[in-house]
Enzyme design. Structure first.
Site, PDB file in Angstrom:
ATOM      1  N   GLN A  18      88.599  27.293 -27.016  1.00 48.47           N
ATOM      2  CA  GLN A  18      89.720  26.757 -26.256  1.00 48.47           C
ATOM      3  C   GLN A  18      90.924  27.687 -26.448  1.00 48.47           C
ATOM      4  O   GLN A  18      91.073  28.308 -27.500  1.00 48.47           O
ATOM      5  CB  GLN A  18      90.089  25.343 -26.715  1.00 48.47           C
ATOM      6  N   VAL A  19      91.752  27.722 -25.426  1.00 55.69           N
ATOM      7  CA  VAL A  19      92.943  28.576 -25.463  1.00 55.69           C
ATOM      8  C   VAL A  19      94.169  27.677 -25.359  1.00 55.69           C
ATOM      9  O   VAL A  19      94.257  26.829 -24.462  1.00 55.69           O
ATOM     10  CB  VAL A  19      92.931  29.619 -24.327  1.00 55.69           C
ATOM     11  N   GLY A  71      86.685  27.658 -22.585  1.00 57.42           N
ATOM     12  CA  GLY A  71      85.478  28.404 -22.304  1.00 57.42           C
ATOM     13  C   GLY A  71      84.273  27.750 -22.918  1.00 57.42           C
ATOM     14  O   GLY A  71      84.312  26.593 -23.349  1.00 57.42           O
ATOM     15  N   SER A  72      83.154  28.482 -22.970  1.00 58.04           N
ATOM     16  CA  SER A  72      81.917  27.923 -23.501  1.00 58.04           C
ATOM     17  C   SER A  72      82.001  27.665 -24.988  1.00 58.04           C
ATOM     18  O   SER A  72      81.425  26.690 -25.491  1.00 58.04           O
ATOM     19  CB  SER A  72      80.752  28.875 -23.202  1.00 58.04           C
ATOM     20  N   PHE A  73      82.702  28.528 -25.718  1.00 56.25           N
ATOM     21  CA  PHE A  73      82.723  28.408 -27.168  1.00 56.25           C
ATOM     22  C   PHE A  73      84.133  28.321 -27.736  1.00 56.25           C
ATOM     23  O   PHE A  73      84.292  28.280 -28.954  1.00 56.25           O
ATOM     24  CB  PHE A  73      81.999  29.596 -27.813  1.00 56.25           C
ATOM     25  N   ASP A  93      81.883  43.060 -19.279  1.00 55.21           N
ATOM     26  CA  ASP A  93      82.125  41.725 -18.725  1.00 55.21           C
ATOM     27  C   ASP A  93      83.401  41.721 -17.884  1.00 55.21           C
ATOM     28  O   ASP A  93      84.248  40.833 -18.007  1.00 55.21           O
ATOM     29  CB  ASP A  93      82.227  40.694 -19.850  1.00 55.21           C
ATOM     30  N   ILE A 102      95.688  25.525 -22.472  1.00 52.64           N
ATOM     31  CA  ILE A 102      95.875  26.190 -21.181  1.00 52.64           C
ATOM     32  C   ILE A 102      94.578  26.742 -20.622  1.00 52.64           C
ATOM     33  O   ILE A 102      94.551  27.233 -19.489  1.00 52.64           O
ATOM     34  CB  ILE A 102      96.911  27.325 -21.295  1.00 52.64           C
ATOM     35  N   GLY A 103      93.476  26.680 -21.367  1.00 51.82           N
ATOM     36  CA  GLY A 103      92.199  27.171 -20.883  1.00 51.82           C
ATOM     37  C   GLY A 103      91.077  26.757 -21.792  1.00 51.82           C
ATOM     38  O   GLY A 103      91.292  26.380 -22.947  1.00 51.82           O
TER      39      GLY A 103
END
Length: 675
Positions: free
Chosen positions: A38-39, A34-36, A168, A31-32
């Site tokens: 996965q979701v 990122g740089s490092f 952040d 579902i998502g």
């Protein structure tokens, strides 16, 4: 240990062949990304409750990023707040670390803002889009913007209480869930970390719920400490971070300002290709934030954004001011009627206790009005309540205590019989008098009354004796004339002279007990207590205690008989006292008159007096001990009390009487002992 999580392509095959599992959780689709990490979506094996699984590949992390990851895990383990994404579990393998977290169905705020024109096509946001439509060329509706801001502020306040700084804050790290009402009816169950994890702590319950996520750069930073690590997303970084300066927790407030600006306008306040260009644009604004022409922004939001997007962190808004800003803590304007929070009416403590104890309720109802607890109802102002004296007299003659006490919920003692010769003027009821606690009414100052109450108890008498004494006092009323500052008393000395029983009274036990009466006229509706007959009145009316001698009274009687004034022979007083033809005013002098001066006036007027109407200054307290001087006043003369009650008490120290009455008062020991 679990194997490496599948990619999105292989995950589809895994769902067909059988989903992979991590501990007690089953992994679903991606579902998502990122740089490092996965979701993936997932669910609990037993409860089927939805979760989100963040899988981080350890081989792609350097030591600094690995340290940040473990720091995020430790922080999330200690955070439990409705607007912070909770960590359920952490499963580590040789190649991955899998963080099992709360599942946020609507994605992040960045996606929510970009797809704002399509909110009406999503079942979870359809109702919101109908109530709060998006203005073309603008961002989210201001009601929705304020709603999300209040929930974000609630999360940041919780972090500041623990000295955390997120570092952040950006729309990509603000995740959304459908409203509680929609989730209850339509969505699948979500695994929660606590009972209140999905209950909004701020904002509106009918709108989507916001949660702060991604604590990879978070750290403990007290308000007095500074950091120097370059971290976060450049578009939402504070200028002090972009300048590589040391910064404090106020860096999060700058990020909040950028997120708020993007929600209301649909785009970030500053956009650039690199850090240097971004910092140059920020400096060029000189703290004057510009808005698109089509943006619909209220003055309150413009003012708040200006305080948050201040370049100098020293001049920037403080956290305390931000958390107490009306936009953050105040009601949201423009909310439709269906979304206005309903205030629950909680039963009072007394009602809850009565519901829990039915026997107590029955006992409370069984009590008489005099025994029930005092309750203060809402009463009109004093100017709104005027009670004519005639009506008051009629009521008090029947059952004033019950009528007033039951009608207003106020406990009152029986009231004295009203005087027929009192000034005929209406009296006002005030909130202060009607709400006064149930105490014995006193016409003297409160401090004096409390002191005397401690020194002597009030003697209880039967109702029959009270009624008789009250009738005798009523007889005496006919011989008192009230004029502003002059009070005339005629009957007292004549009753003493005309009653042979006075010679059998004892000086040791003869004392006058001060009776508590309410300040105000005798027909006052403030609920004055019924006056019990004092010793002096009983002595004057021939009601002395048998078997006690009173030589002072006998001496007074003999002096009256030998005076130059013609007197009627002594006779039993079986009816009302005879009327005196000559009036001798009772004058209240100011307390500034000294005792020597008053004594001089006594001798002077006594020697020059040749008529019954001459006046002599009498210092009533000269025969009293020093300890009684501050307590003695005309209030000790119970038949005078109803008529002088409205007058100030501090000036009542000296009396002007005729010689005969002065001798009676001077020799009557009940005025000079144990007051």
């Amino acid at each position: 240990m679990a194997d490496r999580l599948p990619t999105s392509t292989s995950s589809g095959r895994r769902r067909r062949d059988g989903d992979a599992s991590i501990g007690e959780f089953v992994i679903g689709g991606e579902i998502g990304k990122g740089s490092f990490a996965q979701v993936y979506s997932g669910h609990h094996k037993n409860s089927k409750a939805a979760v989100a699984i963040k899988s981080v590949e350890m081989g792609r992390l350097n030591n600094k990023l690995r340290e940040n990851l473990y720091g995020e895990i430790q922080i999330l383990k200690t955070l439990r707040h409705p607007h912070i994404v909770a960590l359920h579990d952490c499963v580590e393998s040789a190649t991955h670390i899998n963080l099992v977290m709360e599942y946020c169905e609507l994605g992040d705020l960045s996606f929510f803002i970009k797809k704002r024109d399509r909110h009406g096509t999503n079942a979870a946001t359809e109702d919101m889009a109908r109530k709060y439509p998006v203005t073309p060329g603008s961002g989210l509706h201001e009601v929705v913007t304020r709603h999300f801001l209040q929930q974000l502020a609630s999360a940041l306040k919780f972090l500041r209480e623990k000295n955390y700084v997120h570092r952040d804050v950006k729309p990509q790290n603000l995740l959304l869930l459908p409203s509680p009402g929609f989730r209850k009816e339509n969505s699948r169950p979500i695994l929660t970390a606590s009972n209140d994890s999905l209950i909004p702590n701020a904002g509106l319950a009918s709108l989507p719920m916001l949660k702060l996520a991604d604590f990879g750069f978070a750290r403990v930073l007290p308000s007095t400490s500074l950091a120097d690590t370059l971290c976060g997303s450049p578009l939402y970084m504070a200028p002090e971070i972009l300048r590589y300066e040391r910064y404090d927790a106020k860096a999060d407030l700058w990020s909040v300002g950028t997120v708020l600006y993007e929600m209301i306008t649909g785009r970030p306040p500053f956009r650039a290709r690199n850090h240097v260009e971004l910092l140059r644009k920020i400096e060029a604004t000189e703290d004057k934030v510009k808005y698109p022409k089509d943006a619909v922004v209220s003055k309150d939001l413009v003012k708040l954004i200006g305080k948050l997007l201040t370049r100098n962190p020293v001049e920037r808004m403080r956290f305390e001011d931000f958390f107490n800003d009306p936009v953050v803590v105040g009601p949201i304007p423009g909310v439709v009627e269906d979304d206005i929070p309903k205030v629950e009416q909680k039963p009072s403590r007394d009602l809850r206790s009565l519901e829990a104890d039915p026997q107590r309720e029955q006992s409370e109802l069984a009590k008489s009005p005099r025994e029930r607890p005092l309750r203060s109802p809402q009463l009109p102002s004093p100017d709104e309540v005027r009670v004519p004296q005639a009506n008051v007299s009629a009521r008090t003659g029947q059952s004033p205590g019950r009528e007033i006490g039951e009608g207003l919920g106020i406990r009152r003692p029986p009231m004295p019989q009203p005087s027929t010769s009192a000034p005929s003027r209406p009296h006002r009821l005030s909130n202060a008098s009607l709400n006064r606690p149930p105490i014995r009414a006193s016409a003297s100052p409160p401090t004096s009354y409390l002191n005397e109450r401690k020194l002597r108890p009030v003697t209880e008498r039967s109702m029959t004796e009270q009624d008789k004494a009250a009738q005798d006092v009523a007889f005496e009323r006919d011989y008192v004339v009230v004029e502003k500052k002059h009070v005339e008393v005629n009957a007292f000395a004549d009753e003493m002279a005309a009653n042979p029983r006075l010679t059998s009274l004892s000086p040791k036990n003869g004392q006058m007990v001060r009776r508590a009466t309410q300040q105000g006229p005798p027909t006052s509706t403030t609920g004055a207590g019924r006056m019990q007959p004092s010793s002096a009145v009983q002595i004057a009316q021939g009601k002395g205690r048998p078997g006690h001698d009173h030589p002072c009274v006998s001496l007074a009687s003999r002096s009256l008989n030998t005076s130059s004034a013609a007197r009627a022979p002594l006779r039993p007083c079986t009816t009302r006292s005879p009327r005196i033809r000559h009036r001798h005013p009772l004058l209240l002098l100011d307390s500034s008159v000294t005792a020597d001066r008053a004594h001089h006036l006594t001798k002077m007027h006594g020697s020059s007096s040749s008529s019954k109407t001459s006046h002599i200054v009498v210092i009533v307290y000269m025969a009293l001990p020093k300890s009684s001087l501050s307590n003695f006043s005309l209030w000790h003369l119970p038949w005078i009390t109803p008529w002088v009650a409205p007058l100030p008490t501090k000036s009542m120290r000296m009396v002007l009487l005729s010689r005969q009455r002065w001798l009676c008062l001077r020799r009557l020991s009940c005025f000079t002992s144990r007051l």
